[in-house]
Design a protein around this motif. Sequence first.
Motif, mmCIF file in Angstrom:
data_model
loop_
_atom_site.group_PDB
_atom_site.id
_atom_site.type_symbol
_atom_site.label_atom_id
_atom_site.label_comp_id
_atom_site.label_asym_id
_atom_site.label_seq_id
_atom_site.Cartn_x
_atom_site.Cartn_y
_atom_site.Cartn_z
ATOM 1 N N ASN A 6 1.232 -18.315 -42.415
ATOM 2 C CA ASN A 6 0.394 -17.553 -41.529
ATOM 3 C C ASN A 6 0.897 -16.300 -41.682
ATOM 4 O O ASN A 6 1.933 -16.034 -41.074
ATOM 5 N N ASN A 8 -0.035 -13.387 -40.663
ATOM 6 C CA ASN A 8 -0.520 -12.690 -39.454
ATOM 7 C C ASN A 8 0.848 -12.772 -38.612
ATOM 8 O O ASN A 8 1.213 -11.976 -37.605
ATOM 9 N N THR A 9 1.309 -14.067 -38.478
ATOM 10 C CA THR A 9 2.614 -14.330 -37.513
ATOM 11 C C THR A 9 3.905 -13.896 -38.148
ATOM 12 O O THR A 9 4.639 -13.033 -37.973
ATOM 13 N N TYR A 45 6.706 -23.509 -43.862
ATOM 14 C CA TYR A 45 6.553 -22.870 -42.849
ATOM 15 C C TYR A 45 5.929 -23.732 -41.850
ATOM 16 O O TYR A 45 4.854 -24.551 -42.259
ATOM 17 N N GLU A 47 4.717 -23.325 -37.319
ATOM 18 C CA GLU A 47 4.585 -22.297 -36.131
ATOM 19 C C GLU A 47 3.981 -23.393 -34.825
ATOM 20 O O GLU A 47 3.181 -24.402 -35.087
ATOM 21 N N ARG A 56 -1.142 -15.494 -29.626
ATOM 22 C CA ARG A 56 -1.145 -15.746 -31.075
ATOM 23 C C ARG A 56 -0.696 -14.791 -31.762
ATOM 24 O O ARG A 56 -0.651 -13.701 -31.739
ATOM 25 N N TYR A 57 -0.028 -15.505 -32.859
ATOM 26 C CA TYR A 57 0.655 -14.726 -33.918
ATOM 27 C C TYR A 57 2.076 -14.330 -33.387
ATOM 28 O O TYR A 57 2.736 -13.316 -34.142
ATOM 29 N N HIS A 61 7.946 -19.728 -34.557
ATOM 30 C CA HIS A 61 7.759 -20.268 -35.866
ATOM 31 C C HIS A 61 9.092 -20.543 -36.797
ATOM 32 O O HIS A 61 10.085 -19.804 -36.360
#
Length: 252
Positions: A6, A8-9, A45, A47, A56-57, A61
């Motif tokens: 992800n 974005n994270t 990966y 999270e 969110r994000y 993680h």
Amino acid sequence: MSAIINFNTLNQTEKYDTLSDKYNVMTTGNIVDDFKDRGFIVTDYKEARIRKEDRRYKQKHFVRMSLSEDAEMLERPEIVIHNSYDGSSPLKVFLGIYRFVCSNGMIVGDHMNEPLVLRHNNNSWEQLLYAFMESYQEKVNMQTQVIEAMKSYYMSYSDEVRFAERAITLREESKDVLDPRELVLVRRKEDAGKNLWLTFNKVQESLIQGLFQKVYTNDEDKQYYAKASILGDVNRIIAINNSLGQLAKGML
């Protein structure tokens, strides 16, 4: 090997709204890029799930990385990066190990190597990360020595069962588990043998993958037995790995 990431994270630069001005986001993607520059590739990966949309994000993680030339090793050293942007944890860099025969990634724990801990107000994180990278091979050598010691440590079946009985409490109340001996079952030929390293691997996989029967109670207060769930919580995976490593150290 590729992992679903992800981005974005991974590349988040905004902190959680309630955090103070002293909190400066250390973006995981920057750390990952620094390791990529040294020949590492991302191998996994994960999270944490979120309950509130504003997290969110920004949730916890972790990213696993290994040197590209080590990708096909049966037991390969790894870097494990753990982070969040919501104030719930600092950025941590662990040394890990991946065991190919069971596709099992482990965090070796503080008993082998101290993790690098970087708080989100540390302006000298680049120098600290550089020092960690420079000492990577030395850390791997230390880890290898401990693993070889574990492989040389004989474990009888009764030793294995005692280890499993202590280890199960890292995840469950012991009274909720049907039989802790399930944790040391030999599920593949590579696990056959009587040493601490094999026991550690069997137990770790069983705890994370839920390879044991639990006692459940339904809405009518009736008990039934079913396979435990796969552990997905990032924090618990790291905590169990570390505690299991400490338990193994006690055996040595």
